[in-house]
Write an enzyme that holds these catalytic residues in place. Structure first.
Site, mmCIF file in Angstrom:
data_model
loop_
_atom_site.group_PDB
_atom_site.id
_atom_site.type_symbol
_atom_site.label_atom_id
_atom_site.label_comp_id
_atom_site.label_asym_id
_atom_site.label_seq_id
_atom_site.Cartn_x
_atom_site.Cartn_y
_atom_site.Cartn_z
ATOM 1 C CG HIS A 33 2.991 -4.945 6.103
ATOM 2 N ND1 HIS A 33 1.994 -4.045 6.399
ATOM 3 C CD2 HIS A 33 3.117 -5.715 7.200
ATOM 4 C CE1 HIS A 33 1.554 -4.260 7.633
ATOM 5 N NE2 HIS A 33 2.213 -5.277 8.140
ATOM 6 C CD GLN A 81 5.785 -4.981 10.006
ATOM 7 O OE1 GLN A 81 5.808 -3.784 10.298
ATOM 8 N NE2 GLN A 81 5.008 -5.839 10.624
ATOM 9 C CG ASP A 108 -2.852 -5.602 10.075
ATOM 10 O OD1 ASP A 108 -3.184 -5.195 11.191
ATOM 11 O OD2 ASP A 108 -1.749 -5.366 9.553
ATOM 12 N NE ARG A 161 -7.380 -6.488 13.567
ATOM 13 C CZ ARG A 161 -6.149 -6.023 13.348
ATOM 14 N NH1 ARG A 161 -5.293 -6.717 12.608
ATOM 15 N NH2 ARG A 161 -5.755 -4.900 13.879
ATOM 16 C CG ASP A 179 4.484 -5.764 14.005
ATOM 17 O OD1 ASP A 179 4.123 -5.574 15.185
ATOM 18 O OD2 ASP A 179 3.899 -5.248 13.036
ATOM 19 C CE1 TYR A 221 -2.585 4.016 6.876
ATOM 20 C CE2 TYR A 221 -2.803 1.829 7.866
ATOM 21 C CZ TYR A 221 -2.901 3.201 7.970
ATOM 22 O OH TYR A 221 -3.317 3.766 9.135
ATOM 23 C CG LEU A 222 -4.865 -2.615 0.943
ATOM 24 C CD1 LEU A 222 -5.939 -3.490 0.302
ATOM 25 C CD2 LEU A 222 -3.888 -3.470 1.756
ATOM 26 C CD GLU A 256 -5.806 -2.312 12.301
ATOM 27 O OE1 GLU A 256 -5.254 -1.845 13.305
ATOM 28 O OE2 GLU A 256 -5.192 -2.517 11.237
ATOM 29 C CG ASP A 287 3.546 -0.921 2.377
ATOM 30 O OD1 ASP A 287 4.047 -1.155 3.494
ATOM 31 O OD2 ASP A 287 2.586 -0.153 2.207
HETATM 32 O O1 LIG Z 1 1.081 -4.838 10.709
HETATM 33 C C1 LIG Z 1 1.474 -3.633 11.297
HETATM 34 C C2 LIG Z 1 0.530 -3.287 12.385
HETATM 35 O O2 LIG Z 1 -0.752 -3.410 11.831
HETATM 36 C C3 LIG Z 1 -1.789 -3.226 12.732
HETATM 37 O O3 LIG Z 1 -1.591 -1.916 13.110
HETATM 38 C C4 LIG Z 1 -2.459 -1.099 13.567
HETATM 39 O O4 LIG Z 1 -1.946 -0.769 14.802
HETATM 40 C C5 LIG Z 1 -1.214 0.392 14.934
HETATM 41 C C6 LIG Z 1 -0.814 0.559 16.365
HETATM 42 O O5 LIG Z 1 -0.006 -0.456 16.842
HETATM 43 C C7 LIG Z 1 -2.111 1.503 14.493
HETATM 44 O O6 LIG Z 1 -1.513 2.737 14.769
HETATM 45 C C8 LIG Z 1 -2.401 1.349 13.012
HETATM 46 O O7 LIG Z 1 -3.285 2.342 12.575
HETATM 47 C C9 LIG Z 1 -3.014 0.035 12.734
HETATM 48 O O8 LIG Z 1 -3.096 -0.272 11.380
HETATM 49 C C10 LIG Z 1 -1.699 -4.288 13.822
HETATM 50 O O9 LIG Z 1 -2.820 -4.240 14.665
HETATM 51 C C11 LIG Z 1 -0.399 -4.085 14.582
HETATM 52 O O10 LIG Z 1 -0.276 -5.036 15.619
HETATM 53 C C12 LIG Z 1 0.734 -4.220 13.596
HETATM 54 O O11 LIG Z 1 1.918 -3.898 14.245
HETATM 55 CA CA LIG Z 2 0.689 -0.176 0.805
#
Ligand SMILES: OC[C@H]1O[C@H](O[C@H]2O[C@H](CO)[C@@H](O)[C@H](O)[C@H]2O)[C@H](O)[C@@H](O)[C@@H]1O
Ligand SMILES: [Ca+2]
Length: 568
Positions: free
Chosen positions: A115, A180, A212, A210, A72, A216-217, A254, A182
């Site tokens: 995760h 992945q 990520d 940042r 990923d 969802y924690l 994010e 959690d």
């Molecule tokens: O680690 C998993 C993903 O985390 C981020 O995801 C975000 O991107 C998603 C779309 O690809 C979005 O729908 C979601 O709400 C976000 O949290 C990260 O930017 C991804 O690259 C990664 O796959």
């Molecule tokens: Ca979680």
């Protein structure tokens, strides 16, 4: 004073730096290959820092470069404290940080807390030894029926948030790919491990993270498992530690959530969480407004955006390494955007569009300029995506989001100057489509062309950096008698070394020339409009606050509202 990064020659201590900064997301893998391996690396990126300094960006955001099976894009971490060998070594990473700081450029990196990869030793231990020290590091269950109200995020690939593990003979929880799992944030040892990782990278000199997928924690029965109070409590504790031990470093959330939910990630004045949050809902509205040729979608999403605490900032963007997410628009808006921007089903991924900026806008220079002008003048610190400054194309024949992660195009030479390797060994092929071929679209050619998009973007960043009001100022929509025209002011009182200033931004979203009479608030009556780029005088604002502006197709103006306290 360990936390201040004061020793770095090119950086000035400024705890508010992120509020005026322009960020630039750069994938280490995609930028420059110094070793001829076919993938970018730290040394390659170091070699391009002069370019980034010349471009005028203030902070780099590096997506994950940690040890990972790369299923990923590195968001599947197998060791939080090791770098992927193909990218280089830890000393090369710290050299990158020092070299960036020496040029006045900060660096934030991605921190994927929710995760890990299923290859992480914690997961391997957890599945093999349920009663061992890592047995409770992940979210295990005898059934796959818990948390039924949690949606699936990667709808293209996943059918459940639970996957059965044949080793432990239990299900494990995953909000993203089934490789992945959690982490279990209910376990204090997991929380402590996260603090430890933050300290590890901050001790190496990075300027922030940042965070990520931060909504969802935690999980909780009877909820959708997003934005839970425990997640906020954890973030507030993390922030307190960062403030205490690393002042001046930032946390950027994010959280792909509606404005009313996302503001909670700033915390409160007394109990802060993140310094910055990406503003996901505003981004698709910029694209929507361009096609609808109306200001209203932008005006209404900003009207729905609550105030944020002082000393915080939105992060704004046009594109990033993921699909252009449409999670934050209505079903009707989504259908319209798929029709406008993703007519070929291959252009779609999950709930979004896997295309780059220039192809999305059909390579229309006026549209590319207008959408940049919007993101650079609306509230927030903008984050550019590598390659968009030269109008790079995408490759929808590649899988998933690799469509927008191809090598940076530096020259018209072999592999676009990205790598000396046999072209067949590149991590992804360079773009060689008719319109976006690296023979035509590359840094070298655009540097040699004064009217190129690259020089235009650089000029915009220069003007923005000379006017802190774009980062610090209040935002107010101004009445215009033409629905295609978006007018707003950015204004501020003197703040430290930054003088008082007021700017009027006027944007024509129409594909036809337009005139608009704008009615400014009383405080700006009688001021003169002065173009921020060339310094030309435009009409004065009448005593009743009105002024009429004519704009060409997809045109925009940034005017200084001269005549108040601000200097000429
Ligand atoms: O680690 C998993 C993903 O985390 C981020 O995801 C975000 O991107 C998603 C779309 O690809 C979005 O729908 C979601 O709400 C976000 O949290 C990260 O930017 C991804 O690259 C990664 O796959
Ligand atoms: Ca979680």
């Amino acid at each position: 004073m360990q936390g201040l990064n004061l020793a770095q020659p090119g950086l000035k201590y400024d705890p508010q730096w992120f509020r005026k900064a322009v960020f630039y997301e750069v994938l280490v893998r995609a930028f420059a290959d110094s070793k001829g391996s076919g993938a970018g690396d730290f040394t390659g990126l170091i070699g391009k820092l002069d370019y980034l300094q010349w471009l005028g960006v203030d902070c780099l955001w590096l997506p994950p470069f940690y040890a990972s099976p790369l299923r990923d894009g590195g968001y599947d971490i197998a060791d939080y404290k090791a770098v992927l060998p193909e990218f280089g070594t830890l000393p090369e990473f710290t050299e990158l940080v020092s070299q960036a700081h020496a040029r006045g450029i900060r660096i934030i990196t991605d921190f994927v807390m929710n995760h890990t990869s299923d290859q992480h030793p914690w997961f391997q231990a957890s599945r093999a030894e349920p009663d061992g020290p890592y047995g409770d590091f992940y979210v295990w269950s005898d059934t796959d029926e818990r948390y039924p109200d949690a949606r699936i995020i990667f709808v293209d690939t996943e059918v459940s948030n639970w996957t059965f593990d044949p080793v432990r003979r239990q299900f494990f929880w995953h909000r993203f790919f089934s490789h992945q799992p959690d982490l279990n944030f209910e376990n204090p040892a997991v929380q402590e491990a996260m603090f430890d990782i933050v300290r590890f990278w901050m001790d190496l000199g990075i300027d922030g993270f940042r965070l990520d997928a931060v909504p969802y924690l935690f999980e909780e029965e009877g909820t959708n498992c997003e934005n839970l109070p425990k997640t906020h409590e954890f973030l507030a504790r993390l922030r307190a530690m960062v403030d205490e031990e690393y002042p001046g470093r930032i946390l950027l959330a994010e959280a792909n959530q509606p404005p009313a939910e996302v503001v909670d990630y700033f915390g409160s004045e007394d109990d802060p969480e993140c310094h910055m949050c990406f503003h996901f809902p505003v981004m698709p509205r910029l694209y929507y407004a361009l096609r609808e040729e109306k200001a209203q979608p932008i005006v209404s999403v900003l009207a729905d955006t609550p105030e944020i605490p002082t000393a915080t900032q939105w992060g704004t963007f046009l594109r990033n390494h993921d699909e252009l997410t449409l999670e934050m628009v209505t079903p009707e808006e989504r259908a319209a955007m798929y029709g406008w921007y993703a007519p070929d089903p291959r252009m779609r991924a999950n709930v979004g569009i896997r295309r780059r900026l220039a192809p999305l806008l059909d390579n229309s220079r006026p549209e590319i300029e207008l959408i940049h002008a919007l993101v650079l003048s609306l509230p927030g610190s903008p984050c550019l995506y590598y390659g968009d400054e030269i109008g790079m194309g995408d490759n929808i024949w590649l899988t998933d989001r690799d469509a927008v992660r191809t090598p940076m195009q530096w020259t018209p030479d072999r592999n676009a100057g990205f790598s000396s390797v046999d072209p067949g060994k590149l991590y992804l092929p360079v773009i060689s489509s008719l319109v976006y071929h690296y023979n035509n679209v590359n840094v070298e050619a655009q540097m040699a062309t004064s009217a190129s998009l690259l020089h235009w973007v650089r000029g915009m960043l220069q003007v923005r950096s000379r006017h802190p009001v774009f980062g610090l100022g209040d935002f107010q929509v101004v009445e215009a008698d033409n629905e295609a025209v978006l007018a707003f002011t950015r204004s501020m009182e003197a703040d430290g070394n930054d003088p008082a200033e007021a700017v009027l931004c006027v944007n024509n979203l129409s594909s036809r020339p337009q005139a608009a009479t704008i009615t400014l608030p009383e405080e700006f009556a009688g001021r003169q409009l002065v173009d921020l780029f060339g310094g030309s005088g435009f009409p004065w604002v009448a005593a009743d606050g009105r002024v009429t502006i004519t704009l060409g197709t997809r045109d925009f103006f940034w005017f200084q509202l001269r005549g108040g306290e601000e200097p000429a």
